[in-house]
Write a protein that holds these residues in place. Structure first.
Motif, PDB file in Angstrom:
ATOM      1  N   MET A 104       1.294 -26.408  -1.914  1.00  0.00           N
ATOM      2  CA  MET A 104       1.096 -25.017  -2.329  1.00  0.00           C
ATOM      3  C   MET A 104       1.485 -24.853  -3.802  1.00  0.00           C
ATOM      4  O   MET A 104       2.540 -25.311  -4.224  1.00  0.00           O
ATOM      5  N   PRO A 105       0.639 -24.204  -4.581  1.00  0.00           N
ATOM      6  CA  PRO A 105       0.987 -23.965  -5.991  1.00  0.00           C
ATOM      7  C   PRO A 105       2.107 -22.932  -6.141  1.00  0.00           C
ATOM      8  O   PRO A 105       2.348 -22.130  -5.243  1.00  0.00           O
ATOM      9  N   LEU A 106       2.732 -22.967  -7.285  1.00  0.00           N
ATOM     10  CA  LEU A 106       3.787 -22.009  -7.602  1.00  0.00           C
ATOM     11  C   LEU A 106       3.234 -20.592  -7.665  1.00  0.00           C
ATOM     12  O   LEU A 106       3.896 -19.628  -7.290  1.00  0.00           O
ATOM     13  N   GLY A 107       1.999 -20.464  -8.135  1.00  0.00           N
ATOM     14  CA  GLY A 107       1.385 -19.142  -8.220  1.00  0.00           C
ATOM     15  C   GLY A 107       2.192 -18.220  -9.108  1.00  0.00           C
ATOM     16  O   GLY A 107       2.715 -18.636 -10.143  1.00  0.00           O
ATOM     17  N   PRO A 108       2.369 -16.964  -8.695  1.00  0.00           N
ATOM     18  CA  PRO A 108       3.077 -15.991  -9.530  1.00  0.00           C
ATOM     19  C   PRO A 108       4.596 -15.965  -9.319  1.00  0.00           C
ATOM     20  O   PRO A 108       5.259 -15.048  -9.789  1.00  0.00           O
TER      21      PRO A 108
END
Length: 169
Positions: A46-50
Motif C-alpha cells: 500500500m502506498p503512503l498516499g496522503p
C-alpha cells in the motif's frame, strides 16, 4: 524507583531530537481523497498516499493554502481553491473504474487526489496496460490537471513510491 545511568538519560533526550517523526502517528490531516480502485495483486504494498506526520502537516499548511488559491488567482479555476475539486474528481474517477471492470483488472491501484493532481500508485501484472493508457483513463475527468503514475511491475523488488506503514492497513 532506581535512577537511570547518565548515558541512558542522555540517549532518551537526544533520540527524539535526532528522529522527530519517530513514533508520530501518520494521518491524512487535510482529508485528501485516497481510494483503492483495483486489488488483484495480493502482495502489492500500500502506498503512503496522503499520510503525513503532524510536523509535516504544519510545514505544508501555508504551502497548500498558497498553492490552492493560486489556481483561482491565475484564472485557471472557477472554485477559490484547487483542493475543492478533489472530492468530486475522486468520485468521478472511482465511478469510471467501476464502470470499466476489465480495465487494469490485473492490478492493485490506489489513487491520491490533491489540488487536481492524481497520483496512481500500485502494482500491475497487466502487460497490456501502459502508462499512457492509464493516464488517459484517469484524465476522462475534465478537472484533472495532472496524472502521476508510479507502478511496480511484476518481478520488481522495490516500489517506486513511498510505502504506508504496516499498521495503516
Amino acid at each position: 524507583m532506581p535512577r537511570l545511568p547518565r548515558f541512558l538519560r542522555v540517549s532518551l533526550v537526544v533520540l527524539p531530537a535526532l528522529f522527530p517523526a519517530y513514533g508520530e502517528t501518520l494521518k491524512n490531516w487535510f482529508n485528501d481523497p485516497f481510494i483503492q480502485v483495483r486489488s488483484a495483486v495480493p502482495d502489492c504494498p500500500m502506498p503512503l498516499g496522503p499520510l503525513i506526520s503532524e510536523q509535516e502537516m504544519r510545514k505544508e499548511t501555508h504551502w497548500r493554502s498558497e498553492r490552492g488559491t493560486s489556481c483561482w488567482l491565475a484564472g485557471q479555476c472557477q472554485k477559490p481553491n484547487s483542493y475543492l475539486y478533489d472530492a468530486p474528481i475522486a468520485r468521478s474517477v472511482r465511478a469510471h473504474f467501476a464502470a470499466e471492470p476489465g480495465f487494469a483488472r490485473n492490478s492493485s491501484l490506489w489513487l491520491t487526489f490533491q489540488r487536481r493532481f492524481v497520483w496512481v500508485e500500485g502494482c500491475s501484472a497487466d502487460t497490456a496496460i501502459t502508462v499512457a493508457a492509464l493516464e488517459a483513463f484517469v484524465r476522462v475527468e475534465p478537472d484533472v490537471e495532472r496524472v502521476i503514475i508510479n507502478l511496480r511491475g511484476m518481478g520488481d523488488s522495490k516500489s517506486p513510491y513511498p510505502l504506508a506503514p504496516p499498521d495503516a492497513h
